[in-house]
Scaffold this motif. Sequence first.
Motif, PDB file in Angstrom:
ATOM      1  N   PRO A  58      26.282  -7.430 -61.411  1.00 18.93           N
ATOM      2  CA  PRO A  58      25.875  -8.708 -62.025  1.00 18.93           C
ATOM      3  C   PRO A  58      24.590  -9.244 -61.398  1.00 18.93           C
ATOM      4  O   PRO A  58      23.967  -8.587 -60.551  1.00 18.93           O
ATOM      5  N   ALA A  59      24.199 -10.456 -61.793  1.00 21.72           N
ATOM      6  CA  ALA A  59      23.003 -11.100 -61.230  1.00 21.72           C
ATOM      7  C   ALA A  59      23.150 -11.269 -59.718  1.00 21.72           C
ATOM      8  O   ALA A  59      24.273 -11.369 -59.188  1.00 21.72           O
ATOM      9  N   LYS A  60      22.024 -11.322 -59.023  1.00 23.67           N
ATOM     10  CA  LYS A  60      22.042 -11.340 -57.550  1.00 23.67           C
ATOM     11  C   LYS A  60      22.910 -12.451 -56.949  1.00 23.67           C
ATOM     12  O   LYS A  60      23.623 -12.209 -55.975  1.00 23.67           O
ATOM     13  N   PRO A  61      22.861 -13.695 -57.471  1.00 20.40           N
ATOM     14  CA  PRO A  61      23.692 -14.740 -56.850  1.00 20.40           C
ATOM     15  C   PRO A  61      25.191 -14.468 -56.923  1.00 20.40           C
ATOM     16  O   PRO A  61      25.955 -15.050 -56.167  1.00 20.40           O
ATOM     17  N   LEU A  62      25.599 -13.562 -57.830  1.00 19.32           N
ATOM     18  CA  LEU A  62      27.029 -13.290 -58.012  1.00 19.32           C
ATOM     19  C   LEU A  62      27.493 -12.043 -57.287  1.00 19.32           C
ATOM     20  O   LEU A  62      28.698 -11.775 -57.205  1.00 19.32           O
ATOM     21  N   ARG A  63      26.570 -11.248 -56.782  1.00 19.08           N
ATOM     22  CA  ARG A  63      26.918  -9.907 -56.301  1.00 19.08           C
ATOM     23  C   ARG A  63      27.810  -9.920 -55.074  1.00 19.08           C
ATOM     24  O   ARG A  63      28.709  -9.078 -54.945  1.00 19.08           O
ATOM     25  N   GLN A  64      27.568 -10.841 -54.145  1.00 22.60           N
ATOM     26  CA  GLN A  64      28.350 -10.822 -52.909  1.00 22.60           C
ATOM     27  C   GLN A  64      29.827 -11.067 -53.193  1.00 22.60           C
ATOM     28  O   GLN A  64      30.691 -10.308 -52.740  1.00 22.60           O
ATOM     29  N   ALA A  65      30.128 -12.121 -53.976  1.00 27.88           N
ATOM     30  CA  ALA A  65      31.531 -12.399 -54.323  1.00 27.88           C
ATOM     31  C   ALA A  65      32.105 -11.277 -55.177  1.00 27.88           C
ATOM     32  O   ALA A  65      33.284 -10.907 -55.032  1.00 27.88           O
ATOM     33  N   PHE A  66      31.287 -10.722 -56.065  1.00 28.29           N
ATOM     34  CA  PHE A  66      31.709  -9.609 -56.922  1.00 28.29           C
ATOM     35  C   PHE A  66      32.134  -8.422 -56.067  1.00 28.29           C
ATOM     36  O   PHE A  66      33.206  -7.836 -56.262  1.00 28.29           O
ATOM     37  N   ALA A  67      31.300  -8.051 -55.086  1.00 34.15           N
ATOM     38  CA  ALA A  67      31.597  -6.887 -54.245  1.00 34.15           C
ATOM     39  C   ALA A  67      32.852  -7.119 -53.411  1.00 34.15           C
ATOM     40  O   ALA A  67      33.703  -6.218 -53.273  1.00 34.15           O
ATOM     41  N   VAL A  68      32.996  -8.318 -52.849  1.00 38.80           N
ATOM     42  CA  VAL A  68      34.164  -8.612 -52.007  1.00 38.80           C
ATOM     43  C   VAL A  68      35.442  -8.563 -52.828  1.00 38.80           C
ATOM     44  O   VAL A  68      36.467  -8.023 -52.381  1.00 38.80           O
ATOM     45  N   GLN A  69      35.400  -9.060 -54.048  1.00 40.37           N
ATOM     46  CA  GLN A  69      36.585  -9.027 -54.896  1.00 40.37           C
ATOM     47  C   GLN A  69      36.947  -7.589 -55.296  1.00 40.37           C
ATOM     48  O   GLN A  69      38.141  -7.236 -55.346  1.00 40.37           O
ATOM     49  N   ILE A  70      35.923  -6.777 -55.540  1.00 40.96           N
ATOM     50  CA  ILE A  70      36.169  -5.360 -55.835  1.00 40.96           C
ATOM     51  C   ILE A  70      36.904  -4.703 -54.674  1.00 40.96           C
ATOM     52  O   ILE A  70      37.890  -3.978 -54.863  1.00 40.96           O
ATOM     53  N   VAL A  71      36.427  -4.974 -53.455  1.00 36.57           N
ATOM     54  CA  VAL A  71      37.046  -4.387 -52.264  1.00 36.57           C
ATOM     55  C   VAL A  71      38.494  -4.849 -52.136  1.00 36.57           C
ATOM     56  O   VAL A  71      39.399  -4.051 -51.830  1.00 36.57           O
ATOM     57  N   GLN A  72      38.731  -6.135 -52.355  1.00 37.86           N
ATOM     58  CA  GLN A  72      40.092  -6.657 -52.232  1.00 37.86           C
ATOM     59  C   GLN A  72      41.019  -6.045 -53.281  1.00 37.86           C
ATOM     60  O   GLN A  72      42.178  -5.734 -52.993  1.00 37.86           O
ATOM     61  N   ARG A  73      40.508  -5.853 -54.496  1.00 38.27           N
ATOM     62  CA  ARG A  73      41.347  -5.287 -55.557  1.00 38.27           C
ATOM     63  C   ARG A  73      41.633  -3.799 -55.339  1.00 38.27           C
ATOM     64  O   ARG A  73      42.597  -3.260 -55.885  1.00 38.27           O
ATOM     65  N   LEU A  74      40.798  -3.133 -54.535  1.00 33.97           N
ATOM     66  CA  LEU A  74      41.025  -1.711 -54.268  1.00 33.97           C
ATOM     67  C   LEU A  74      42.311  -1.478 -53.475  1.00 33.97           C
ATOM     68  O   LEU A  74      42.854  -0.364 -53.458  1.00 33.97           O
ATOM     69  N   THR A 110      26.215  -3.143 -44.350  1.00 33.54           N
ATOM     70  CA  THR A 110      27.395  -2.371 -44.736  1.00 33.54           C
ATOM     71  C   THR A 110      28.309  -3.251 -45.590  1.00 33.54           C
ATOM     72  O   THR A 110      28.146  -4.465 -45.660  1.00 33.54           O
ATOM     73  N   LEU A 111      29.303  -2.623 -46.183  1.00 35.49           N
ATOM     74  CA  LEU A 111      30.254  -3.350 -47.016  1.00 35.49           C
ATOM     75  C   LEU A 111      31.082  -4.321 -46.163  1.00 35.49           C
ATOM     76  O   LEU A 111      31.407  -5.439 -46.596  1.00 35.49           O
ATOM     77  N   ASP A 112      31.419  -3.896 -44.935  1.00 33.39           N
ATOM     78  CA  ASP A 112      32.170  -4.779 -44.042  1.00 33.39           C
ATOM     79  C   ASP A 112      31.369  -6.043 -43.721  1.00 33.39           C
ATOM     80  O   ASP A 112      31.936  -7.142 -43.626  1.00 33.39           O
ATOM     81  N   GLU A 113      30.062  -5.895 -43.550  1.00 34.21           N
ATOM     82  CA  GLU A 113      29.218  -7.061 -43.267  1.00 34.21           C
ATOM     83  C   GLU A 113      29.169  -8.007 -44.465  1.00 34.21           C
ATOM     84  O   GLU A 113      29.152  -9.234 -44.301  1.00 34.21           O
ATOM     85  N   ILE A 114      29.150  -7.451 -45.675  1.00 34.55           N
ATOM     86  CA  ILE A 114      29.154  -8.276 -46.887  1.00 34.55           C
ATOM     87  C   ILE A 114      30.452  -9.085 -46.956  1.00 34.55           C
ATOM     88  O   ILE A 114      30.446 -10.280 -47.282  1.00 34.55           O
ATOM     89  N   VAL A 115      31.569  -8.438 -46.655  1.00 30.85           N
ATOM     90  CA  VAL A 115      32.863  -9.127 -46.661  1.00 30.85           C
ATOM     91  C   VAL A 115      32.865 -10.248 -45.621  1.00 30.85           C
ATOM     92  O   VAL A 115      33.326 -11.367 -45.887  1.00 30.85           O
ATOM     93  N   HIS A 116      32.327  -9.952 -44.443  1.00 34.67           N
ATOM     94  CA  HIS A 116      32.259 -10.961 -43.378  1.00 34.67           C
ATOM     95  C   HIS A 116      31.379 -12.137 -43.801  1.00 34.67           C
ATOM     96  O   HIS A 116      31.726 -13.302 -43.560  1.00 34.67           O
ATOM     97  N   ARG A 117      30.254 -11.834 -44.448  1.00 33.90           N
ATOM     98  CA  ARG A 117      29.359 -12.900 -44.916  1.00 33.90           C
ATOM     99  C   ARG A 117      30.060 -13.814 -45.914  1.00 33.90           C
ATOM    100  O   ARG A 117      29.946 -15.039 -45.845  1.00 33.90           O
TER     101      ARG A 117
END
Length: 503
Positions: free
Chosen positions: A220-236, A260-267
């Motif tokens: 998705p658009a850049k402002p939405l990507r961080q929450a998008f990625a974290v939710q994807i990880v949680q749903r996995l 890294t993906l872990d850093e994105i989740v932490h952010r």
Amino acid sequence: MIKAREHRRKIRLDDPGGEDNPIRFELFSNERLEQHAASLAKAQKVDIRSGGFKLMPRVRENSRLLFEAYKSIGKAAREHRAITPAAEWLLDNFHVIEEQINDINLYFPEKFYKQLPKLAGGFLSGYPRVYGIAWALVAHTDSRFSPEQLACFIRAYQEVQPLSIGELWAIPITLRIVMIENLRRLALKVMRSQAGRQLADDLIDQPDRVDFPIKTGILPAKPLRQAFAVQIVQRLHEPHPGTAPTVDFLTPWLSELGVTLDEIVHREHSAQIVANLTVRNIITSMRAISAFDWPQFVEDSSLVDKCLRVNPTYNAMDFLTRDRYRHAIEDLAKRSPFSEVEIASKVIDKINRVGKEADTELKNQEPGYYLIGPGRGEFEQEVSFRPTFSQTLLRSYIAHAASAYLDSLAIGTLILMALPLSVAYASGLESLSIILIALLALFPASDIATSLVNRFVIGVVPPRHLPRLELKQGIPDRLQTFVVVPTLFSNEQNVKKQIDELE
């Protein structure tokens, strides 16, 4: 011309400061906050000729966006979707936010806003100076309202640059405006986070999801990507039929950011914690601002009041009388080359000079005599006060009140009678009939004229608080007197009623 107006309107609706990040900088201790107030007072320059940007269009835009956020969060909650703690604060306390917006609309009229000094430079150029002060205070306290910190900040600021009485009265409303602005920015982040998570859920839950990993273009658009990625990880972590989905499609984006993906989740988790804290501070501060004793704060912070306090009679007056004196000084300063503090000093100096004269009356040694009493005209000349045309006209009207009032009634009556008489004359009626119509129209026309003139008089010369002593400790012996009220004691019940009405 139209484009220019649209451009000005757009500027007023743009984010103050040019960005939509939350108003949150380094947290300061009381000592550091005082130092910052002094440096801010040195840096802020005022442009007295500038009309500045209007704040109310931005306030209305903020209230609209907050209401949209409230509806969006409410919809998510009704659908049993997860919402962040900050979103819960918005949802549960939206009535507090509405209260603040209503107060801003009610107590921040356009006429009052125009009188506030505007900033000549900096990232808030064109906005009121008090808006910049409130912005700094909110930014360096993380939107936490503390009366002690506010008092320290304003005191340190005024040691360098005094604030006008109007600016002191504008502080509570301006704090609300800045906090609503900050809440809007946080609500935007909440909505973006919510939208990003919703996109991730829709992607995971789609029935024809057979092509994991997904192409990079699905992001998705850049402002939405961080929450998008974290939710994807949680749903996995949920059980999935068939081949388990992967997050390889996020790799190009993560490489671009260098994280890294872990850093994105932490952010994302850190951002939610910080947003929750700030929203909680704002809601709590809004309640505290509404409950705070602002008249006492204004009086304690006013340099004009501090100057007048050396006069014992001023100290003995009640708050409304002191406030009327201060507003009289504010009015003089608007049309005089002297500042409010300088005019207050001149009042005290004049009282001291007059007090040394042997034949001076006691009333001449009181500030009100020169600010709102008979000595006002003489004092205006000393401070080079230039009354406006409307003030001159009103004073002339009051100086000849009896004749001016009767003349106004007569003119109003004649104007109201002119319509039926002109119609009668145009229709060709005889003189006797016209005279009869005039006699019949005279009384209703005079009644209407009297009502209109009375309404006008009350509008231009409203009732004012009469100067009075506070008498906190009771009435001293030297001021005690008899109050005689003639009455008839016709029966026992009447006697009891009169006794009950005695103070």
